[in-house]
Write a protein that holds these residues in place. Sequence first.
Motif, PDB file in Angstrom:
ATOM      1  N   ILE A   1      17.006   3.429   1.565  1.00 31.18           N
ATOM      2  CA  ILE A   1      17.160   2.190   0.786  1.00 31.18           C
ATOM      3  C   ILE A   1      16.131   1.154   1.237  1.00 31.18           C
ATOM      4  O   ILE A   1      15.368   0.621   0.431  1.00 31.18           O
ATOM      5  CB  ILE A   1      18.587   1.625   0.901  1.00 31.18           C
ATOM      6  CG1 ILE A   1      19.593   2.583   0.292  1.00 31.18           C
ATOM      7  CG2 ILE A   1      18.673   0.264   0.225  1.00 31.18           C
ATOM      8  CD1 ILE A   1      21.038   2.198   0.548  1.00 31.18           C
ATOM      9  N   GLU A   2      16.110   0.857   2.512  1.00 35.58           N
ATOM     10  CA  GLU A   2      15.205  -0.170   3.036  1.00 35.58           C
ATOM     11  C   GLU A   2      13.733   0.205   2.865  1.00 35.58           C
ATOM     12  O   GLU A   2      12.946  -0.613   2.397  1.00 35.58           O
ATOM     13  CB  GLU A   2      15.532  -0.456   4.507  1.00 35.58           C
ATOM     14  CG  GLU A   2      14.739  -1.601   5.086  1.00 35.58           C
ATOM     15  CD  GLU A   2      15.060  -2.943   4.439  1.00 35.58           C
ATOM     16  OE1 GLU A   2      14.155  -3.807   4.422  1.00 35.58           O
ATOM     17  OE2 GLU A   2      16.183  -3.133   3.951  1.00 35.58           O
TER      18      GLU A   2
ATOM     19  N   PHE B   1      18.683   0.274  -7.370  1.00 39.94           N
ATOM     20  CA  PHE B   1      17.939  -0.483  -6.358  1.00 39.94           C
ATOM     21  C   PHE B   1      16.696  -1.176  -6.901  1.00 39.94           C
ATOM     22  O   PHE B   1      16.327  -2.221  -6.403  1.00 39.94           O
ATOM     23  CB  PHE B   1      17.560   0.453  -5.201  1.00 39.94           C
ATOM     24  CG  PHE B   1      18.761   1.117  -4.607  1.00 39.94           C
ATOM     25  CD1 PHE B   1      19.575   0.437  -3.718  1.00 39.94           C
ATOM     26  CD2 PHE B   1      19.107   2.398  -4.983  1.00 39.94           C
ATOM     27  CE1 PHE B   1      20.700   1.038  -3.197  1.00 39.94           C
ATOM     28  CE2 PHE B   1      20.232   2.998  -4.463  1.00 39.94           C
ATOM     29  CZ  PHE B   1      21.036   2.317  -3.570  1.00 39.94           C
ATOM     30  N   VAL B   2      16.050  -0.572  -7.885  1.00 41.25           N
ATOM     31  CA  VAL B   2      14.852  -1.176  -8.484  1.00 41.25           C
ATOM     32  C   VAL B   2      14.916  -1.002  -9.989  1.00 41.25           C
ATOM     33  O   VAL B   2      15.589  -0.100 -10.497  1.00 41.25           O
ATOM     34  CB  VAL B   2      13.540  -0.550  -7.938  1.00 41.25           C
ATOM     35  CG1 VAL B   2      13.393  -0.821  -6.470  1.00 41.25           C
ATOM     36  CG2 VAL B   2      13.456   0.912  -8.224  1.00 41.25           C
TER      37      VAL B   2
ATOM     38  N   LEU C   1      12.429   2.106   0.592  1.00 36.93           N
ATOM     39  CA  LEU C   1      12.143   2.030  -0.839  1.00 36.93           C
ATOM     40  C   LEU C   1      11.931   0.580  -1.268  1.00 36.93           C
ATOM     41  O   LEU C   1      10.965   0.262  -1.959  1.00 36.93           O
ATOM     42  CB  LEU C   1      13.270   2.666  -1.651  1.00 36.93           C
ATOM     43  CG  LEU C   1      13.150   2.533  -3.165  1.00 36.93           C
ATOM     44  CD1 LEU C   1      11.940   3.288  -3.676  1.00 36.93           C
ATOM     45  CD2 LEU C   1      14.414   3.023  -3.849  1.00 36.93           C
ATOM     46  N   LEU C   2      12.818  -0.302  -0.846  1.00 41.86           N
ATOM     47  CA  LEU C   2      12.698  -1.706  -1.220  1.00 41.86           C
ATOM     48  C   LEU C   2      11.436  -2.332  -0.623  1.00 41.86           C
ATOM     49  O   LEU C   2      10.765  -3.134  -1.277  1.00 41.86           O
ATOM     50  CB  LEU C   2      13.942  -2.476  -0.783  1.00 41.86           C
ATOM     51  CG  LEU C   2      15.239  -2.058  -1.484  1.00 41.86           C
ATOM     52  CD1 LEU C   2      16.424  -2.822  -0.919  1.00 41.86           C
ATOM     53  CD2 LEU C   2      15.135  -2.235  -2.978  1.00 41.86           C
ATOM     54  N   ARG C   3      11.078  -1.943   0.593  1.00 50.62           N
ATOM     55  CA  ARG C   3       9.848  -2.464   1.205  1.00 50.62           C
ATOM     56  C   ARG C   3       8.613  -1.963   0.459  1.00 50.62           C
ATOM     57  O   ARG C   3       7.642  -2.699   0.287  1.00 50.62           O
ATOM     58  CB  ARG C   3       9.765  -2.049   2.667  1.00 50.62           C
ATOM     59  CG  ARG C   3      10.683  -2.830   3.554  1.00 50.62           C
ATOM     60  CD  ARG C   3      10.475  -2.441   4.987  1.00 50.62           C
ATOM     61  NE  ARG C   3      11.363  -3.182   5.850  1.00 50.62           N
ATOM     62  CZ  ARG C   3      11.374  -3.103   7.152  1.00 50.62           C
ATOM     63  NH1 ARG C   3      10.519  -2.290   7.760  1.00 50.62           N
ATOM     64  NH2 ARG C   3      12.207  -3.812   7.862  1.00 50.62           N
ATOM     65  N   THR C   4       8.656  -0.713   0.029  1.00 47.84           N
ATOM     66  CA  THR C   4       7.530  -0.154  -0.725  1.00 47.84           C
ATOM     67  C   THR C   4       7.370  -0.869  -2.060  1.00 47.84           C
ATOM     68  O   THR C   4       6.261  -1.207  -2.468  1.00 47.84           O
ATOM     69  CB  THR C   4       7.720   1.354  -0.951  1.00 47.84           C
ATOM     70  OG1 THR C   4       7.850   1.996   0.314  1.00 47.84           O
ATOM     71  CG2 THR C   4       6.556   1.953  -1.708  1.00 47.84           C
ATOM     72  N   VAL C   5       8.480  -1.109  -2.734  1.00 40.37           N
ATOM     73  CA  VAL C   5       8.427  -1.819  -4.016  1.00 40.37           C
ATOM     74  C   VAL C   5       7.906  -3.240  -3.810  1.00 40.37           C
ATOM     75  O   VAL C   5       7.078  -3.726  -4.580  1.00 40.37           O
ATOM     76  CB  VAL C   5       9.812  -1.811  -4.697  1.00 40.37           C
ATOM     77  CG1 VAL C   5       9.836  -2.724  -5.906  1.00 40.37           C
ATOM     78  CG2 VAL C   5      10.191  -0.398  -5.098  1.00 40.37           C
ATOM     79  N   ASP C   6       8.357  -3.897  -2.756  1.00 37.29           N
ATOM     80  CA  ASP C   6       7.889  -5.258  -2.478  1.00 37.29           C
ATOM     81  C   ASP C   6       6.401  -5.288  -2.128  1.00 37.29           C
ATOM     82  O   ASP C   6       5.712  -6.270  -2.417  1.00 37.29           O
ATOM     83  CB  ASP C   6       8.688  -5.883  -1.342  1.00 37.29           C
ATOM     84  CG  ASP C   6      10.096  -6.251  -1.759  1.00 37.29           C
ATOM     85  OD1 ASP C   6      10.343  -6.370  -2.987  1.00 37.29           O
ATOM     86  OD2 ASP C   6      10.958  -6.413  -0.878  1.00 37.29           O
TER      87      ASP C   6
END
Length: 161
Positions: free
Chosen positions: A92-93, A134-135, A95-100
Motif C-alpha cells: 500500500i505505502e 487506493f488510486v 504504491l502510494l509513494r510511487t503514484v505521488d
Amino acid sequence: MSVTRLTKLIRTSGRIAETAPPAPALHTGAEVFGGSVQVRFINGGSCNDCAMEVQSAFGPVYDVERYGIRLVASPRHADVLVITGAVTRNLIEPLLRTVDATPTPRFVIAVGDCAITGGVFAEGYGVAGPVSDFVHVDLAVPGNPPEPAVIVEALRRMTGR
C-alpha cells in the motif's frame, strides 16, 4: 548459412513484418502526451501471470515501442503507471509513494482481473483490495491474464498511434 546467402535472402524477400492495425481512439485527456508515453510498471502483488503478459507486450513479437510507448525505471520519468495484481498490505505505502512521485498529468492502467476486482485473491489475508481502492484508475484491462494484444491496444489509446 553464409553471410552472402543471408544478405541475398534479405534483399530479395523485402519487408515481411505485418502492418500496424488502425490507430485506436485516443483516451480522453491523453492528448497532452503528444503521441509518446513513458510507462512505469508496478506489480501490486500479482501471481505474475499479468506481469508476463505485459512483458510480452514490450517484447519483439508485439513490440509496443513502435507506437511511441517506452518502459522507464523511475516513476519520476513516467506518464502512465501500469499496475497488475491485487494490492497487498505490504505494498500500500510503496504504491502510494510511487503514484505521488509520478508527475501530473498521469494515467493509471489496471491490468488483469486481480487489479480490477481483487480476483481470486480478493479475500486473502494479505490482500488489501483492488487498485481502485487506493488510486484513481483511468483505464482497466480485463482478463486473467489479458492477452498481450489487449494490453497493447490499451497502451495505444494513450498515444493514439
